[in-house]
Design an enzyme around this catalytic site. Sequence first.
Site, mmCIF file in Angstrom:
data_model
loop_
_atom_site.group_PDB
_atom_site.id
_atom_site.type_symbol
_atom_site.label_atom_id
_atom_site.label_comp_id
_atom_site.label_asym_id
_atom_site.label_seq_id
_atom_site.Cartn_x
_atom_site.Cartn_y
_atom_site.Cartn_z
ATOM 1 N N ILE A 28 -62.436 -35.586 -37.364
ATOM 2 C CA ILE A 28 -62.970 -36.953 -37.533
ATOM 3 C C ILE A 28 -64.392 -37.105 -36.989
ATOM 4 O O ILE A 28 -64.999 -38.164 -37.136
ATOM 5 C CB ILE A 28 -62.053 -38.030 -36.896
ATOM 6 C CG1 ILE A 28 -61.763 -37.726 -35.428
ATOM 7 C CG2 ILE A 28 -60.772 -38.186 -37.702
ATOM 8 C CD1 ILE A 28 -61.111 -38.900 -34.702
ATOM 9 N N HIS A 41 -57.335 -24.256 -31.259
ATOM 10 C CA HIS A 41 -57.620 -24.673 -32.642
ATOM 11 C C HIS A 41 -58.749 -23.851 -33.227
ATOM 12 O O HIS A 41 -59.612 -23.352 -32.516
ATOM 13 C CB HIS A 41 -57.984 -26.164 -32.693
ATOM 14 C CG HIS A 41 -59.093 -26.555 -31.770
ATOM 15 N ND1 HIS A 41 -58.900 -26.793 -30.424
ATOM 16 C CD2 HIS A 41 -60.418 -26.734 -31.979
ATOM 17 C CE1 HIS A 41 -60.047 -27.115 -29.854
ATOM 18 N NE2 HIS A 41 -60.996 -27.072 -30.773
HETATM 19 P P1 5GP Z 1 -63.619 -28.299 -29.638
HETATM 20 O O1 5GP Z 1 -64.859 -29.019 -29.204
HETATM 21 O O2 5GP Z 1 -62.541 -28.397 -28.584
HETATM 22 O O3 5GP Z 1 -63.861 -26.904 -30.130
HETATM 23 O O4 5GP Z 1 -63.109 -29.068 -30.914
HETATM 24 C C1 5GP Z 1 -62.287 -30.187 -30.849
HETATM 25 C C2 5GP Z 1 -62.466 -30.901 -32.153
HETATM 26 O O5 5GP Z 1 -61.450 -31.866 -32.252
HETATM 27 C C3 5GP Z 1 -63.799 -31.633 -32.258
HETATM 28 O O6 5GP Z 1 -64.542 -31.147 -33.348
HETATM 29 C C4 5GP Z 1 -63.400 -33.090 -32.400
HETATM 30 O O7 5GP Z 1 -64.200 -33.777 -33.314
HETATM 31 C C5 5GP Z 1 -61.982 -32.999 -32.888
HETATM 32 N N1 5GP Z 1 -61.153 -34.134 -32.506
HETATM 33 C C6 5GP Z 1 -61.052 -34.699 -31.276
HETATM 34 N N2 5GP Z 1 -60.171 -35.718 -31.312
HETATM 35 C C7 5GP Z 1 -59.704 -35.789 -32.591
HETATM 36 C C8 5GP Z 1 -58.769 -36.641 -33.238
HETATM 37 O O8 5GP Z 1 -58.172 -37.552 -32.655
HETATM 38 N N3 5GP Z 1 -58.551 -36.416 -34.565
HETATM 39 C C9 5GP Z 1 -59.193 -35.413 -35.249
HETATM 40 N N4 5GP Z 1 -58.901 -35.282 -36.549
HETATM 41 N N5 5GP Z 1 -60.070 -34.594 -34.657
HETATM 42 C C10 5GP Z 1 -60.333 -34.780 -33.343
#
Ligand code: 5GP
Length: 136
Positions: A30, A98
């Site tokens: 998102i 992820h």
């Molecule tokens: P990281 O920064 O941990 O590699 O990636 C986490 C990802 O999760 C980010 O790109 C962020 O935008 C996404 N994200 C965080 N909260 C949510 C959510 O509630 N829904 C969705 N669809 N994505 C999320």
Amino acid sequence: MDCIFCKIIAGEIPCFKLFESDDTLAFMDINPANEGHALVIPKEHYADVHTVSAAAISSTVMTAKMIAAAIEKTLSPEGINLLQCNGPAAAQSVLHFHMHVLPRRDGDELKLNWGLEPGDMDAIGKLAERIRANLQ
Ligand code: 5GP
Ligand code: ZN
């Protein structure tokens, strides 16, 4: 456990779902770094690459491959990154393992640790529908 991705898996928080298998879930990010940015997670909670099981990382990568193919067909990006971040210096913001499936465009100058900016939910929802239609 207070994990946003576990809540998405449990259906407590909505998502633009792309695909679900017995052990993985794929959905739109998102805060997209680029149009079509998607995430793939194992349904079992693991914080990061150091703790994720061999089975969970394998199924997550296989689902990411499938999502990448559908994104390729839908958006014809000039490139796609499969990316996975661990720890604060790598800007891991959600402590549930992820993989990012991140379409790239010529000259987008996207950098690692790109920062989070909310996307247009309507546009993300419509794009999710188009990507789903190209899943094989
Ligand atoms: P990281 O920064 O941990 O590699 O990636 C986490 C990802 O999760 C980010 O790109 C962020 O935008 C996404 N994200 C965080 N909260 C949510 C959510 O509630 N829904 C969705 N669809 N994505 C999320
Ligand atoms: Zn979790």
